[in-house]
Design a protein around this motif. Structure first.
Motif, PDB file in Angstrom:
ATOM      1  N   LYS A 132     -58.516-149.861  68.480  1.00 38.71           N
ATOM      2  CA  LYS A 132     -58.373-151.140  69.180  1.00 38.71           C
ATOM      3  C   LYS A 132     -59.427-151.325  70.268  1.00 38.71           C
ATOM      4  CE  LYS A 132     -56.207-154.992  70.215  1.00 38.71           C
ATOM      5  NZ  LYS A 132     -56.169-156.136  69.292  1.00 38.71           N
ATOM      6  N   GLY A 133     -59.546-150.339  71.163  1.00 35.01           N
ATOM      7  CA  GLY A 133     -60.515-150.471  72.236  1.00 35.01           C
ATOM      8  C   GLY A 133     -61.933-150.496  71.734  1.00 35.01           C
ATOM      9  N   GLY A 134     -62.233-149.627  70.767  1.00 33.11           N
ATOM     10  CA  GLY A 134     -63.594-149.529  70.245  1.00 33.11           C
ATOM     11  C   GLY A 134     -64.047-150.764  69.508  1.00 33.11           C
ATOM     12  N   LYS A 135     -63.199-151.291  68.634  1.00 31.85           N
ATOM     13  CA  LYS A 135     -63.605-152.462  67.857  1.00 31.85           C
ATOM     14  C   LYS A 135     -63.731-153.693  68.746  1.00 31.85           C
ATOM     15  CE  LYS A 135     -58.893-153.732  66.421  1.00 31.85           C
ATOM     16  NZ  LYS A 135     -57.908-153.682  65.316  1.00 31.85           N
ATOM     17  N   THR A 136     -62.861-153.807  69.764  1.00 30.40           N
ATOM     18  CA  THR A 136     -62.935-154.951  70.670  1.00 30.40           C
ATOM     19  C   THR A 136     -64.192-154.868  71.533  1.00 30.40           C
ATOM     20  OG1 THR A 136     -60.516-154.878  70.752  1.00 30.40           O
ATOM     21  CG2 THR A 136     -61.612-156.348  72.288  1.00 30.40           C
ATOM     22  N   LEU A 137     -64.521-153.656  71.964  1.00 28.88           N
ATOM     23  CA  LEU A 137     -65.739-153.463  72.740  1.00 28.88           C
ATOM     24  C   LEU A 137     -66.973-153.757  71.898  1.00 28.88           C
ATOM     25  CD1 LEU A 137     -67.113-152.554  75.348  1.00 28.88           C
ATOM     26  CD2 LEU A 137     -66.985-150.191  74.493  1.00 28.88           C
ATOM     27  N   ALA A 138     -66.967-153.342  70.633  1.00 28.91           N
ATOM     28  CA  ALA A 138     -68.110-153.609  69.759  1.00 28.91           C
ATOM     29  C   ALA A 138     -68.382-155.103  69.645  1.00 28.91           C
ATOM     30  CB  ALA A 138     -67.859-153.010  68.370  1.00 28.91           C
ATOM     31  N   ALA A 139     -67.323-155.886  69.445  1.00 28.91           N
ATOM     32  CA  ALA A 139     -67.478-157.333  69.341  1.00 28.91           C
ATOM     33  C   ALA A 139     -67.977-157.929  70.660  1.00 28.91           C
ATOM     34  CB  ALA A 139     -66.159-157.977  68.932  1.00 28.91           C
ATOM     35  N   GLU A 140     -67.473-157.407  71.783  1.00 25.64           N
ATOM     36  CA  GLU A 140     -67.913-157.875  73.104  1.00 25.64           C
ATOM     37  C   GLU A 140     -69.403-157.610  73.303  1.00 25.64           C
ATOM     38  OE1 GLU A 140     -67.691-159.430  76.974  1.00 25.64           O
ATOM     39  OE2 GLU A 140     -65.982-159.299  75.595  1.00 25.64           O
TER      40      GLU A 140
ATOM     41  N   GLN B 114     -50.215-142.981  74.686  1.00 15.36           N
ATOM     42  CA  GLN B 114     -50.750-143.260  73.358  1.00 15.36           C
ATOM     43  C   GLN B 114     -50.239-144.607  72.837  1.00 15.36           C
ATOM     44  OE1 GLN B 114     -49.996-139.828  70.854  1.00 15.36           O
ATOM     45  NE2 GLN B 114     -51.298-138.516  72.086  1.00 15.36           N
ATOM     46  N   PHE B 115     -50.773-145.664  73.420  1.00 14.77           N
ATOM     47  CA  PHE B 115     -50.407-147.020  73.022  1.00 14.77           C
ATOM     48  C   PHE B 115     -51.680-147.819  72.765  1.00 14.77           C
ATOM     49  CE2 PHE B 115     -46.930-145.957  76.164  1.00 14.77           C
ATOM     50  CZ  PHE B 115     -45.992-145.642  75.189  1.00 14.77           C
ATOM     51  N   THR B 116     -51.647-148.643  71.747  1.00 16.27           N
ATOM     52  CA  THR B 116     -52.838-149.423  71.403  1.00 16.27           C
ATOM     53  C   THR B 116     -53.215-150.385  72.517  1.00 16.27           C
ATOM     54  OG1 THR B 116     -53.846-150.741  69.637  1.00 16.27           O
ATOM     55  CG2 THR B 116     -51.572-151.278  70.217  1.00 16.27           C
ATOM     56  N   TYR B 117     -52.234-150.863  73.272  1.00 21.72           N
ATOM     57  CA  TYR B 117     -52.550-151.804  74.347  1.00 21.72           C
ATOM     58  C   TYR B 117     -53.184-151.106  75.543  1.00 21.72           C
ATOM     59  CZ  TYR B 117     -47.652-150.399  75.241  1.00 21.72           C
ATOM     60  OH  TYR B 117     -46.484-149.699  75.383  1.00 21.72           O
ATOM     61  N   VAL B 118     -52.986-149.791  75.687  1.00 18.66           N
ATOM     62  CA  VAL B 118     -53.709-149.036  76.710  1.00 18.66           C
ATOM     63  C   VAL B 118     -55.172-148.913  76.303  1.00 18.66           C
ATOM     64  CG1 VAL B 118     -53.936-146.796  77.856  1.00 18.66           C
ATOM     65  CG2 VAL B 118     -51.676-147.809  77.520  1.00 18.66           C
ATOM     66  N   SER B 119     -55.411-148.665  75.023  1.00 18.38           N
ATOM     67  CA  SER B 119     -56.786-148.628  74.514  1.00 18.38           C
ATOM     68  C   SER B 119     -57.480-149.964  74.745  1.00 18.38           C
ATOM     69  CB  SER B 119     -56.782-148.285  73.016  1.00 18.38           C
ATOM     70  OG  SER B 119     -58.089-148.260  72.486  1.00 18.38           O
ATOM     71  N   LEU B 120     -56.752-151.056  74.535  1.00 16.59           N
ATOM     72  CA  LEU B 120     -57.322-152.378  74.774  1.00 16.59           C
ATOM     73  C   LEU B 120     -57.675-152.558  76.243  1.00 16.59           C
ATOM     74  CD1 LEU B 120     -58.029-155.222  73.755  1.00 16.59           C
ATOM     75  CD2 LEU B 120     -55.655-155.882  74.208  1.00 16.59           C
ATOM     76  N   ASP B 121     -56.828-152.066  77.140  1.00 12.81           N
ATOM     77  CA  ASP B 121     -57.128-152.193  78.557  1.00 12.81           C
ATOM     78  C   ASP B 121     -58.296-151.294  78.951  1.00 12.81           C
ATOM     79  OD1 ASP B 121     -56.149-153.623  80.987  1.00 12.81           O
ATOM     80  OD2 ASP B 121     -56.068-151.577  81.763  1.00 12.81           O
ATOM     81  N   ASP B 122     -58.454-150.163  78.263  1.00 15.61           N
ATOM     82  CA  ASP B 122     -59.631-149.326  78.491  1.00 15.61           C
ATOM     83  C   ASP B 122     -60.903-150.121  78.188  1.00 15.61           C
ATOM     84  OD1 ASP B 122     -58.022-147.217  79.191  1.00 15.61           O
ATOM     85  OD2 ASP B 122     -58.297-146.099  77.327  1.00 15.61           O
ATOM     86  N   TYR B 123     -60.880-150.894  77.116  1.00 16.00           N
ATOM     87  CA  TYR B 123     -62.028-151.761  76.802  1.00 16.00           C
ATOM     88  C   TYR B 123     -62.332-152.695  77.970  1.00 16.00           C
ATOM     89  CZ  TYR B 123     -63.068-156.653  75.750  1.00 16.00           C
ATOM     90  OH  TYR B 123     -63.501-157.945  75.834  1.00 16.00           O
ATOM     91  N   ARG B 124     -61.288-153.260  78.588  1.00 16.50           N
ATOM     92  CA  ARG B 124     -61.496-154.199  79.694  1.00 16.50           C
ATOM     93  C   ARG B 124     -62.174-153.512  80.884  1.00 16.50           C
ATOM     94  NH1 ARG B 124     -55.706-155.475  78.728  1.00 16.50           N
ATOM     95  NH2 ARG B 124     -55.594-157.227  77.272  1.00 16.50           N
ATOM     96  N   ILE B 125     -61.842-152.243  81.104  1.00 16.09           N
ATOM     97  CA  ILE B 125     -62.449-151.496  82.215  1.00 16.09           C
ATOM     98  C   ILE B 125     -63.947-151.333  81.982  1.00 16.09           C
ATOM     99  CG2 ILE B 125     -62.530-149.223  83.327  1.00 16.09           C
ATOM    100  CD1 ILE B 125     -59.477-149.077  82.869  1.00 16.09           C
TER     101      ILE B 125
ATOM    102  N   PHE C 173     -70.318-155.896  82.666  1.00 13.23           N
ATOM    103  CA  PHE C 173     -70.613-157.324  82.802  1.00 13.23           C
ATOM    104  C   PHE C 173     -69.886-157.998  83.970  1.00 13.23           C
ATOM    105  CE2 PHE C 173     -70.662-156.253  78.177  1.00 13.23           C
ATOM    106  CZ  PHE C 173     -72.042-156.250  78.019  1.00 13.23           C
ATOM    107  N   GLY C 174     -69.096-157.227  84.718  1.00 10.56           N
ATOM    108  CA  GLY C 174     -68.355-157.795  85.836  1.00 10.56           C
ATOM    109  C   GLY C 174     -68.681-157.088  87.136  1.00 10.56           C
TER     110      GLY C 174
END
Length: 454
Positions: free
Chosen positions: A13-21, A314-325, A331-332
């Motif tokens: 989750k985090g990796g694929k979202t970061l790749a698109a970003e 071990q939650f996919t939404y934690v991985s997603l928040d890692d992407y946000r960090i 970029f922030g």
């Protein structure tokens, strides 16, 4: 050697979202995934999506008219086929979302570090070396296989991954491990119609939860037909013509349990084998997790690690928040960290779901907090009666000095939705009084917050 602005190892989750970003910022990105069956990551392929699809189907089976076991077997086979089709659809969608982007190359093969800026990808067709100034490790976690004789080569002993491919409903299922994963599968298979026995090596289930909640969970599962054997040591497995024989010892006495299948629900560990982290200067801790700081930097300056591989929740939404960090750092303003993301809610999708956020009562008392505790039976709320799911209990832990919410456990219908409201309230510093006096729709499970936090 082809060079990129970034390499991401692991299609989660985090990796694929970061790749698109990154691609959206015109970065060139290499996505490395070891298996074409894992495009999209654990959640889509062997985690959240397939298990919750089967749990939903199991709930429909349990709520329907009485069925013979043969009818249940046929229904289960259909449910597995529907789950497989859903997973295939989402996997294909996730692959093309990245592979069709001109800024992203997807490499299917095993990735390993040759240096802090070089990764080798090995596949059936050979190997290739790629390089980047920034690399992200997102390889997730894998099942812990306990040292029990008979696991290797058995066709009847499954992990939480392999059992999802089992299209024959086991009449008798033994689950080794009474943690969250084990209980989720126990609830699901009992609803499908299996005779489920949970073997737990410790005297208590789900030790993270307060004892009153753990006892309530056990009682509900026992009503569903799940049997529990505590303080049990599993000695060995042996496949037989009819199924599998499980040798156990309990209080010094040896016995055999006959089953059609066994599920090993004995935990998960960070998946770092084969990455050759030493070549990159990336260190792990004593539990095998990659060491990171609050910005998810590893001990190598140009390498990040996100998701389950860091050893956190071990939650996919934690991985997603890692992407946000990482996004915020690149970029922030870089203010977002693991330290300030607030309380993380979680849900265990037994029936009814068990959800929690923040501190438990026992945890708060040990910390010396001055607390008040509220508990209400789920049966008190009309929505639960309407849903035909009136079992369970709601529990709130409140700071008696300032009225702030320290923690909340919701064991009841639709708790996986309601817990998000409590988590948001906690993050924003909303008091128990304010949450109690908010207006909620009726009839809903959210309106239980009026009484729970009164």
């Amino acid at each position: 050697m082809k060079k990129y602005d970034a390499i991401i190892i692991g299609f989660g989750k985090g990796g694929k979202t970061l790749a698109a970003e990154l691609a959206g910022h015109d970065w060139s990105v290499a996505m490395v995934e070891r298996s074409d069956k894992m495009y999209g990551g654990t959640c889509i392929n062997v985690g959240c999506i397939p298990t919750k699809a089967l749990i939903h189907s199991a709930g429909l089976a349990a709520a329907g008219h009485p069925l013979t076991f043969e009818q249940r077997r046929a229904y289960y086979k259909e449910a597995v086929a529907a789950k497989t089709a859903l997973v295939g659809l989402l996997r294909d969608k996730n692959y093309h979302k990245l592979a069709d982007d001109p800024h992203i190359d997807v490499y299917t093969g095993e990735g390993r570090f040759l240096s802090p800026e070089t990764v080798e990808v090995k596949s059936a067709d050979g190997s290739v070396q790629i390089g980047a100034k920034r690399i992200v490790i997102n390889t997730g976690a894998e099942t812990v296989l306990p040292p029990i004789a008979g696991i290797a080569g058995s066709k009847r002993v499954h992990t939480s991954t392999s059992i999802l491919e089992l299209d024959e409903l086991p009449h008798r299922l033994v689950i080794v491990g009474g943690g969250y994963i084990g209980l989720e599968f126990a609830s699901m298979y009992a609803s499908f119609g299996s005779e489920v026995t949970v073997l737990e090596g410790f005297p208590e289930l789900i030790p993270r939860e307060d004892r009153d909640i753990a006892q309530a969970v056990r009682e509900v599962l026992e009503k569903k037909g799940v049997s529990f054997r505590m303080n049990v040591k599993v000695e060995s497995f042996r496949d037989t013509a009819e199924g599998v024989s499980v040798a156990v010892s309990q209080d010094g006495a040896a016995s055999l349990i006959e089953a059609d299948a066994v599920l090993l629900a004995t935990g998960r560990k960070p998946a770092t084998a084969g990455l050759n982290l030493e070549a990159a200067g990336v260190k792990t801790n004593d539990r095998g997790a990659i060491v990171v700081d609050e910005h998810l930097h590893t001990t190598a300056p140009n390498i990040y690690a996100i998701g389950d591989v860091t050893g956190g929740l071990q939650f996919t939404y934690v991985s997603l928040d890692d992407y946000r960090i990482i996004r915020d750092e690149l970029f922030g303003d870089g203010a977002r960290t693991t330290a300030n993301r607030g309380p993380i809610p979680y849900s265990v999708f037994i029936e009814p779901p068990l959800s929690h956020v923040g501190m438990h009562e026992e945890e708060a008392r040990k910390a010396g907090r001055n607390i008040r505790v509220r508990k209400i039976a789920v049966a008190a709320f009309p929505r639960a009666r309407i849903l035909g799911s009136a079992e369970g209990v709601l529990k709130a832990v409140i700071d008696a000095d300032n009225d702030l919410i320290l923690g909340c456990t919701l064991f009841g219908a639709e708790s996986s939705e309601v817990i998000n409201t409590v988590a948001l309230a906690m993050k924003q510093g909303v008091t128990a009084h304010e949450l109690s006096n908010s207006v909620y729709t009726h009839p809903s499970m959210s309106e239980s917050l009026n009484d729970l936090f009164a």
